[in-house]
Motif scaffolding. Structure first.
Motif, PDB file in Angstrom:
ATOM      1  N   ASN A 182      34.163  42.680  31.694  1.00 22.35           N
ATOM      2  CA  ASN A 182      32.543  42.793  30.934  1.00 22.35           C
ATOM      3  C   ASN A 182      32.373  44.262  30.920  1.00 22.35           C
ATOM      4  O   ASN A 182      32.088  44.703  31.973  1.00 22.35           O
ATOM      5  CB  ASN A 182      31.593  41.849  31.462  1.00 22.35           C
ATOM      6  CG  ASN A 182      30.365  41.923  30.644  1.00 22.35           C
ATOM      7  OD1 ASN A 182      30.021  42.942  30.066  1.00 22.35           O
ATOM      8  ND2 ASN A 182      29.731  40.810  30.509  1.00 22.35           N
ATOM      9  N   LEU A 183      32.584  44.995  29.957  1.00 24.54           N
ATOM     10  CA  LEU A 183      32.219  46.352  29.835  1.00 24.54           C
ATOM     11  C   LEU A 183      30.784  46.840  30.188  1.00 24.54           C
ATOM     12  O   LEU A 183      30.559  48.030  30.375  1.00 24.54           O
ATOM     13  CB  LEU A 183      32.724  46.759  28.556  1.00 24.54           C
ATOM     14  CG  LEU A 183      34.121  46.509  28.129  1.00 24.54           C
ATOM     15  CD1 LEU A 183      34.343  47.339  26.807  1.00 24.54           C
ATOM     16  CD2 LEU A 183      35.091  46.995  29.060  1.00 24.54           C
ATOM     17  N   GLU A 184      29.848  45.939  30.306  1.00 21.93           N
ATOM     18  CA  GLU A 184      28.563  46.266  30.476  1.00 21.93           C
ATOM     19  C   GLU A 184      28.527  46.138  32.105  1.00 21.93           C
ATOM     20  O   GLU A 184      27.503  46.333  32.599  1.00 21.93           O
ATOM     21  CB  GLU A 184      27.586  45.000  30.000  1.00 21.93           C
ATOM     22  CG  GLU A 184      27.417  45.508  28.307  1.00 21.93           C
ATOM     23  CD  GLU A 184      26.059  44.531  27.901  1.00 21.93           C
ATOM     24  OE1 GLU A 184      25.986  43.432  28.447  1.00 21.93           O
ATOM     25  OE2 GLU A 184      25.439  45.236  27.267  1.00 21.93           O
ATOM     26  N   ARG A 185      29.381  45.610  32.816  1.00 22.26           N
ATOM     27  CA  ARG A 185      29.373  45.709  34.109  1.00 22.26           C
ATOM     28  C   ARG A 185      30.115  46.790  35.010  1.00 22.26           C
ATOM     29  O   ARG A 185      30.948  47.539  34.600  1.00 22.26           O
ATOM     30  CB  ARG A 185      29.962  44.442  34.721  1.00 22.26           C
ATOM     31  CG  ARG A 185      29.629  42.975  34.030  1.00 22.26           C
ATOM     32  CD  ARG A 185      28.174  42.437  34.518  1.00 22.26           C
ATOM     33  NE  ARG A 185      27.658  41.319  34.131  1.00 22.26           N
ATOM     34  CZ  ARG A 185      26.734  40.437  34.721  1.00 22.26           C
ATOM     35  NH1 ARG A 185      26.527  40.711  36.018  1.00 22.26           N
ATOM     36  NH2 ARG A 185      26.315  39.596  33.869  1.00 22.26           N
ATOM     37  N   THR A 186      29.870  47.044  36.190  1.00 21.07           N
ATOM     38  CA  THR A 186      30.261  47.936  37.005  1.00 21.07           C
ATOM     39  C   THR A 186      31.645  47.657  37.599  1.00 21.07           C
ATOM     40  O   THR A 186      31.614  46.247  37.983  1.00 21.07           O
ATOM     41  CB  THR A 186      29.477  48.451  38.091  1.00 21.07           C
ATOM     42  OG1 THR A 186      30.230  49.384  38.927  1.00 21.07           O
ATOM     43  CG2 THR A 186      29.063  47.458  39.040  1.00 21.07           C
ATOM     44  N   PRO A 187      32.587  48.453  37.575  1.00 24.73           N
ATOM     45  CA  PRO A 187      33.868  48.029  38.583  1.00 24.73           C
ATOM     46  C   PRO A 187      33.691  48.423  39.902  1.00 24.73           C
ATOM     47  O   PRO A 187      34.916  48.136  40.439  1.00 24.73           O
ATOM     48  CB  PRO A 187      34.938  49.144  37.864  1.00 24.73           C
ATOM     49  CG  PRO A 187      34.046  50.383  37.682  1.00 24.73           C
ATOM     50  CD  PRO A 187      32.704  49.837  37.127  1.00 24.73           C
ATOM     51  N   GLY A 188      32.337  48.729  40.280  1.00 19.91           N
ATOM     52  CA  GLY A 188      32.439  49.158  41.870  1.00 19.91           C
ATOM     53  C   GLY A 188      32.792  50.471  42.242  1.00 19.91           C
ATOM     54  O   GLY A 188      33.086  51.303  41.281  1.00 19.91           O
ATOM     55  N   GLY A 189      32.727  50.876  43.363  1.00 14.31           N
ATOM     56  CA  GLY A 189      32.845  52.179  43.850  1.00 14.31           C
ATOM     57  C   GLY A 189      33.245  52.262  45.417  1.00 14.31           C
ATOM     58  O   GLY A 189      32.894  51.177  45.866  1.00 14.31           O
ATOM     59  N   SER A 190      33.676  53.017  45.808  1.00 12.08           N
ATOM     60  CA  SER A 190      33.920  54.444  45.222  1.00 12.08           C
ATOM     61  C   SER A 190      35.258  54.416  44.416  1.00 12.08           C
ATOM     62  O   SER A 190      35.587  55.128  43.358  1.00 12.08           O
ATOM     63  CB  SER A 190      33.990  55.570  46.002  1.00 12.08           C
ATOM     64  OG  SER A 190      34.914  55.559  47.075  1.00 12.08           O
ATOM     65  N   SER A 191      36.318  53.513  44.675  1.00 14.84           N
ATOM     66  CA  SER A 191      37.480  53.178  44.155  1.00 14.84           C
ATOM     67  C   SER A 191      37.424  52.553  42.834  1.00 14.84           C
ATOM     68  O   SER A 191      38.524  51.737  42.624  1.00 14.84           O
ATOM     69  CB  SER A 191      38.297  52.749  45.111  1.00 14.84           C
ATOM     70  OG  SER A 191      38.412  53.177  46.461  1.00 14.84           O
ATOM     71  N   GLY A 192      36.327  52.737  42.051  1.00 12.59           N
ATOM     72  CA  GLY A 192      35.997  51.986  40.825  1.00 12.59           C
ATOM     73  C   GLY A 192      37.052  52.179  39.908  1.00 12.59           C
ATOM     74  O   GLY A 192      37.447  51.181  39.111  1.00 12.59           O
TER      75      GLY A 192
ATOM     76  N   MET B 279      34.875  46.293  47.473  1.00 10.15           N
ATOM     77  CA  MET B 279      33.928  45.817  46.498  1.00 10.15           C
ATOM     78  C   MET B 279      34.788  46.044  45.014  1.00 10.15           C
ATOM     79  O   MET B 279      34.659  45.359  44.127  1.00 10.15           O
ATOM     80  CB  MET B 279      32.761  46.832  46.470  1.00 10.15           C
ATOM     81  CG  MET B 279      31.666  46.001  47.347  1.00 10.15           C
ATOM     82  SD  MET B 279      30.045  47.177  47.272  1.00 10.15           S
ATOM     83  CE  MET B 279      30.469  48.542  48.011  1.00 10.15           C
ATOM     84  N   PRO B 280      35.531  47.189  44.659  1.00  9.89           N
ATOM     85  CA  PRO B 280      36.150  47.113  43.609  1.00  9.89           C
ATOM     86  C   PRO B 280      37.151  46.113  43.360  1.00  9.89           C
ATOM     87  O   PRO B 280      37.381  45.771  42.213  1.00  9.89           O
ATOM     88  CB  PRO B 280      36.838  48.705  43.642  1.00  9.89           C
ATOM     89  CG  PRO B 280      35.715  49.419  44.528  1.00  9.89           C
ATOM     90  CD  PRO B 280      35.530  48.528  45.624  1.00  9.89           C
ATOM     91  N   SER B 281      37.986  45.862  44.324  1.00 11.73           N
ATOM     92  CA  SER B 281      38.985  44.756  44.291  1.00 11.73           C
ATOM     93  C   SER B 281      38.190  43.538  44.092  1.00 11.73           C
ATOM     94  O   SER B 281      38.632  42.808  43.317  1.00 11.73           O
ATOM     95  CB  SER B 281      39.684  44.553  45.676  1.00 11.73           C
ATOM     96  OG  SER B 281      40.509  45.829  45.824  1.00 11.73           O
ATOM     97  N   TYR B 282      37.041  43.316  44.579  1.00 15.74           N
ATOM     98  CA  TYR B 282      36.321  42.011  44.117  1.00 15.74           C
ATOM     99  C   TYR B 282      35.750  42.109  42.780  1.00 15.74           C
ATOM    100  O   TYR B 282      35.983  40.992  42.170  1.00 15.74           O
ATOM    101  CB  TYR B 282      35.162  41.893  45.181  1.00 15.74           C
ATOM    102  CG  TYR B 282      33.980  40.947  44.823  1.00 15.74           C
ATOM    103  CD1 TYR B 282      34.548  39.369  44.393  1.00 15.74           C
ATOM    104  CD2 TYR B 282      32.618  41.202  44.728  1.00 15.74           C
ATOM    105  CE1 TYR B 282      33.579  38.681  44.219  1.00 15.74           C
ATOM    106  CE2 TYR B 282      31.711  40.232  44.474  1.00 15.74           C
ATOM    107  CZ  TYR B 282      32.200  39.045  44.076  1.00 15.74           C
ATOM    108  OH  TYR B 282      31.271  37.918  43.815  1.00 15.74           O
ATOM    109  N   PHE B 283      35.114  43.042  42.517  1.00 12.81           N
ATOM    110  CA  PHE B 283      34.753  43.090  40.843  1.00 12.81           C
ATOM    111  C   PHE B 283      35.456  43.259  40.023  1.00 12.81           C
ATOM    112  O   PHE B 283      35.251  42.533  38.892  1.00 12.81           O
ATOM    113  CB  PHE B 283      33.741  44.513  41.110  1.00 12.81           C
ATOM    114  CG  PHE B 283      32.469  44.463  41.812  1.00 12.81           C
ATOM    115  CD1 PHE B 283      31.942  43.249  42.344  1.00 12.81           C
ATOM    116  CD2 PHE B 283      31.795  45.593  41.835  1.00 12.81           C
ATOM    117  CE1 PHE B 283      31.001  43.432  42.936  1.00 12.81           C
ATOM    118  CE2 PHE B 283      30.443  45.526  42.439  1.00 12.81           C
ATOM    119  CZ  PHE B 283      30.025  44.493  43.257  1.00 12.81           C
ATOM    120  N   ASN B 284      36.926  43.533  40.108  1.00 14.68           N
ATOM    121  CA  ASN B 284      37.880  43.517  39.186  1.00 14.68           C
ATOM    122  C   ASN B 284      38.846  42.497  39.388  1.00 14.68           C
ATOM    123  O   ASN B 284      39.761  42.483  38.877  1.00 14.68           O
ATOM    124  CB  ASN B 284      38.441  44.887  39.065  1.00 14.68           C
ATOM    125  CG  ASN B 284      37.775  46.031  38.738  1.00 14.68           C
ATOM    126  OD1 ASN B 284      37.195  46.095  37.688  1.00 14.68           O
ATOM    127  ND2 ASN B 284      37.031  46.556  39.894  1.00 14.68           N
TER     128      ASN B 284
END
Length: 529
Positions: free
Chosen positions: A197-207, A232-237
Motif C-alpha cells: 500500500n503506497l500510502e504506508r511506510t515500509p519502516g526503517g531504517s532499512s526501509g 520492522m521493515p521485514s514485518y511491514f513488507n
C-alpha cells in the motif's frame, strides 16, 4: 513498580513533544494524494519467484544464466521503483558485466557443480544493499544532505563476504535520515513507499531494503538493526529478516558511527523473501565468527520449548497490540501445538512496561572509558557545526530545513534526556535479562509482536514514536531474533511475529522461520491482490 518523579516528567515531555509535532505536521506538511489507488504490478517473471539458494543451483547447472537472472531483477526494479523510491542508486551496467563473467566462469569450470557450490554458494545471484552499509563506488550518505557526493571507497565486511562467494550487488537502497527513525524518509532521496500500500511506510531504517525485497525487486539483501531496523521493515513488507547475535557479523564501514557500548546492541544481518536463504547468508556474513553459532546443527522443533509474550503489559508510551495481531499469533500457537505436539506457554514480564525507556537509557550509556555517545544534533550537522533543533524546527515549518521532522524530533527529544542514567531502569533491564536468559537457555524460543499494528500510514510514526519498543527491547537484551511473515491482514497488509532465541542460538529461530513459512505461506506477491 513506578518511575521516579524526574522520569515521569521525562515521559510527559516526550508525549508533549509528540503532541506538538502532530499539530505542526498537520498544519505544515504537504499532502500525499492518490497513492491508495496505486499498487506495484504483479510479478510476471518466474525467475523472481525462486529463492537465492535455488537460483544459485540453477545457475551452476546452466539451467539459467546469471545474465538472465540479473536482467530479470533489473527489469523488475525499473518496473516497481517509480512506485517505491526504494533503490536510490543502481549499478546495473556493472552487475550485468559481472553476471557475464560468472557465466563464462561456469562454462570453463572443470571441477563440477559440487566444487562451485562449496566455493561460491551464491554465484551469480543478485542482491541489494542498505545505503548505510558501504558498497564500493556507491553513495554512502545515509540520507544526509550534507553528505551528498560522498562515495564508499571500500566494501563493508558483510558486503565483501557475500561478493566473495559470487553474489552480485544491484545497488543501494534508501534509509531514514541517519538511520534514526522507523520511517524511511530523508531530504536527499525522499520517502520510500510500502509495496502493499503506497500510502504506508515500509519502516526503517532499512526501509528501502524491505520495500524492494517485498516488491520482488531483490531476492536477498543486507540490513542493520540497533532498535528494530531489520525486523520492522521485514514485518511491514512481508519478508524475512534476522537480527544476529551481536558481535558475530561485523558492523564496520557503516554510517552513522557508533560507540563501543552501542555496538553491543547493533547487528548486521540478512533480509530476504525466502526463509531457506537466511541460514546460508548468515554463514557467509559471519565470516570467521561462524563457528560461534551452531548453524550446521539440525534442529528438531519437537524438542524445543516454546513461549509467547502477547504484549508489553500496557506501557503508556506504546499503542495496544491490535486484535488482528493477537488473533494471528493465537492461530500460530494452535498450529504449533497441533503440528508438533508441543505446548506454547504464555509468559509475561512486567519489565517490558519500560521497554522504550530501557532501550533509550542503554543507547546513551558511556563506554568503558567514560565517553558518552556523540549527541544527535552533532551528527545531524556533520561535517559542519551541530544543528540547533528549535531553529531547524522553524526552518522546517518554512520548508527550508535539510532535515526531516523525525530527525529534528530526535534532536528535540535529546534535549529532555536525564543526564544521569536511571538506576531504576538499569535494575529493570538486569531483572528482565536474567529472567529471559534463564527462560530461553539453549533450547527455548520466544514469540513477541514486532509492532503493535500493521504498517502505519506515512508520517504517522511521528505521533506514535515509541511503538518501536517492541523490537528495541530485544536489542537491549542482545538476543538474536528472526522476523517472519504470517499472511496478510484484512486490508492486505503483512502480519508477522518476531521469533527470539537465546544468545548464540540463532539456528533455533531460523529453524522456526522455515516452519512458519511452510505453515503460513511466507512472502506474498503484493501485486497479486
Amino acid at each position: 513498580m513506578a518511575l521516579s518523579p524526574l522520569e515521569k516528567i521525562q515521559v510527559w515531555l516526550f508525549k508533549a513533544i509528540a503532541g506538538l509535532l502532530f499539530v505542526i505536521f498537520r498544519l505544515f506538511s504537504p499532502r500525499r494524494i492518490g497513492l491508495s489507488e496505486k499498487r506495484v504490478p504483479p510479478v510476471n517473471n518466474p525467475l523472481l519467484l525462486i529463492s537465492a539458494t535455488q537460483l544459485a543451483r540453477k545457475i551452476r547447472r546452466k539451467e539459467v544464466s546469471s545474465v538472465e537472472v540479473v536482467q530479470a531483477y533489473i527489469d523488475r526494479i525499473q518496473q516497481v521503483n517509480p512506485f517505491l523510491n526504494a533503490v536510490v542508486k543502481d549499478r546495473f551496467a556493472a552487475a550485468l558485466q559481472e553476471a557475464a563473467h560468472v557465466d563464462k566462469l561456469i562454462e570453463e569450470e572443470t571441477g563440477g557443480e559440487e566444487v562451485l557450490e562449496d566455493r561460491l554458494p551464491l554465484l551469480g545471484v543478485p542482491m541489494s544493499v542498505k545505503g548505510s552499509i558501504a558498497l564500493q563506488g556507491m553513495p554512502f550518505t545515509t540520507g544526509v544532505v550534507l553528505r551528498q557526493g560522498i562515495v564508499a571507497t571500500v566494501d563493508s565486511p558483510s558486503v565483501a563476504l557475500l561478493k566473495r562467494v559470487g553474489a552480485i550487488p544491484l545497488g543501494v537502497t534508501n534509509t531514514s535520515e541517519i538511520c534514526m527513525w522507523f520511517e524511511c524518509h530523508n531530504h536527499l532521496y525522499g520517502i520510500t513507499n510500502n509495496p502493499y500500500n503506497l500510502e504506508r511506510t515500509p519502516g526503517g531504517s532499512s526501509g528501502g531494503e524491505g520495500s524492494i525485497l517485498g516488491a520482488a525487486g531483490a531476492v536477498i539483501g543486507i540490513g542493520s538493526d540497533i532498535g528494530g531496523s531489520i525486523r520492522m521493515p521485514s514485518y511491514f513488507n512481508g519478508i524475512f529478516g534476522h537480527r544476529t547475535t551481536p558481535g558475530i557479523v561485523s558492523c564496520e564501514n557503516q554510517y552513522p558511527p557508533f560507540t563501543a557500548t552501542q555496538e553491543d546492541y547493533l547487528s548486521t544481518g540478512p533480509m530476504c523473501r525466502y526463509a531457506e536463504d537466511l541460514l546460508p547468508m548468515l554463514k557467509i556474513m559471519a565470516g570467521p565468527n561462524a563457528h560461534m553459532l551452531s548453524l550446521n546443527t539440525k534442529v528438531d522443533l519437537k524438542k524445543l520449548r516454546f513461549f509467547i509474550v502477547p504484549h508489553d503489559g500496557g506501557s503508556p508510551l506504546t499503542q495496544p497490540v491490535s486484535k488482528e495481531i493477537l488473533n494471528i499469533h493465537r492461530k500460530m500457537v494452535e498450529r504449533l501445538e497441533a503440528d508438533l505436539g508441543v505446548q506454547v506457554q504464555e509468559v509475561r514480564f512486567p519489565e517490558l512496561h519500560y521497554g522504550y525507556q530501557i532501550w533509550e537509557t542503554y543507547m546513551h550509556l558511556p563506554d568503558k572509558e567514560g565517553r558518552a555517545p556523540v549527541p544527535f544534533s552533532v551528527v545531524m550537522g556533520e561535517p559542519g557545526p551541530p544543528v540547533w533543533p528549535l531553529w531547524e524546527l522553524l526552518k522546517w515549518m518554512m520548508g527550508k530545513s535539510d532535515h526531516t521532522m523525525a530527525a529534528i524530533s530526535a534532536a528535540l527529544a535529546e534535549m529532555t534526556q536525564v543526564t544521569k542514567p536511571s538506576t531504576f531502569l538499569i535494575q529493570q533491564k538486569e531483572k528482565l535479562q536474567k529472567k529471559v536468559d534463564e527462560l530461553l537457555g539453549t533450547d527455548g524460543v520466544l514469540f513477541y509482536p514486532p509492532f503493535p499494528s500493521v504498517a502505519p500510514k506515512h508520517h504517522h510514526p511521528l505521533f506514535r514514536p515509541f511503538n518501536f519498543a517492541y523490537t528495541a527491547i530485544i536489542n537491549t537484551l542482545r538476543l538474536p531474533a528472526t522476523q517472519c511473515p504470517l499472511g496478510l491482514s484484512e486490508e492486505g497488509l503483512p502480519l508477522g511475529v518476531q521469533v527470539v532465541a537465546g544468545k548464540l542460538q540463532d539456528h533455533l529461530s531460523l529453524a522456526v522461520a522455515l516452519y512458519l513459512e511452510k505453515t503460513f505461506g511466507g512472502w506474498r506477491d503484493p501485486g497479486a491482490k
